[in-house]
Design an enzyme around this catalytic site. Structure first.
Site, PDB file in Angstrom:
ATOM      1  CD  GLU A 192      44.801  10.589   7.570  1.00 21.14           C
ATOM      2  OE1 GLU A 192      45.371  10.697   6.457  1.00 21.14           O
ATOM      3  OE2 GLU A 192      45.326  10.045   8.559  1.00 21.14           O
ATOM      4  CG  HIS A 215      51.352  12.776  11.051  1.00 16.69           C
ATOM      5  ND1 HIS A 215      50.951  11.543  10.615  1.00 16.69           N
ATOM      6  CD2 HIS A 215      51.595  12.640  12.390  1.00 16.69           C
ATOM      7  CE1 HIS A 215      50.955  10.694  11.649  1.00 16.69           C
ATOM      8  NE2 HIS A 215      51.339  11.338  12.723  1.00 16.69           N
ATOM      9  CG  ASP A 270      51.387  12.225   6.963  1.00 20.61           C
ATOM     10  OD1 ASP A 270      52.312  11.917   7.741  1.00 20.61           O
ATOM     11  OD2 ASP A 270      50.181  12.204   7.301  1.00 20.61           O
TER      12      ASP A 270
HETATM   13 ZN   LIG Z   1      49.652  11.224   9.073  1.00 20.90          ZN
END
Ligand SMILES: [Zn+2]
Length: 215
Positions: free
Chosen positions: A101, A172, A182
């Site tokens: 992330e 993703h 994203d």
């Molecule tokens: Zn994501």
């Protein structure tokens, strides 16, 4: 940075254990890295969410704007970042992949001349790029990643390739194209794949590649 005991070590690395994880991976997994943006106001709020037992989401690491890295789940355990997802014949990519992330506000909206994130925070022009997402047709606004962040993500992927034999790096948005955008066009995903894996576009999934060889 270095990896030992399925944990990342380094000057800018901290470890905070998230309760949100599954079992150990079944070898040869993980063979894939999935790149995300947090769409949160800052790394701290993203980390709080990813450690909240009621949210049932997590990732292996979060990369902050200054390149600081927080690991939440050891690399030999399944984290919960991919959700409903598909790549070739694979479904539910969590069991195959490590999740990175990156602290980034994501796709921004233009409201009365202001560029704002979904959570209401405004971003200055110099932190924003205009680009067309690979699954969209309109030019829209996206929060920039810092150069330090992209450098650290690159370094992390290289370490994970060496430690776990990672062979695929996907966004993703490539495994959940109907739901997710994203890491989006502000992240140089194709360039990074080109440098690390020798090809800009994702390869076939291992299962599809195997079937192609057989038939
Ligand atoms: Zn994501």
């Amino acid at each position: 940075m270095r990896i030992s005991g399925h944990r990342l070590h380094g000057e800018r690395v901290t470890y905070r254990s998230s309760p949100n994880h599954g079992d150990l991976f079944t070898p040869p997994n993980p063979d894939t890295v999935i790149i995300h943006y947090t769409a949160c106001p800052d790394a701290a709020s993203a980390i709080a969410t990813l450690c909240d037992p009621e949210r049932r989401v997590s990732a292996h690491v979060v990369v902050g704007r200054q390149g600081d890295v927080t690991q939440l789940v050891p690399f030999d355990r399944v984290a919960w970042h991919a959700g409903v997802s598909r790549w070739g014949e694979r479904e539910s990519l969590n069991q195959y992949s490590l999740g990175i992330e990156i602290d980034n506000a994501g796709q921004l909206k233009l409201e009365e001349g202001r560029l704002v994130a979904w959570f209401g925070q405004q971003y200055p022009q110099d932190e924003v790029i205009q680009a067309v997402h690979r699954h969209q047709t309109q030019l829209t606004s996206w929060h920039r990643y810092t150069d330090t962040q992209t450098g650290v993500v690159m370094q992390l992927c290289r370490l994970l390739m060496d430690a776990y034999g990672i062979r695929h790096i996907l966004g993703h948005d490539e495994i959940a194209p109907m739901r997710k955008v994203d890491p989006g066009p502000a992240f140089p995903l194709d360039a990074m794949r080109g440098q690390l894996l020798g090809q800009a576009l994702p390869a076939l999934s291992p299962e599809a590649a195997r079937r192609r060889t057989v038939s």
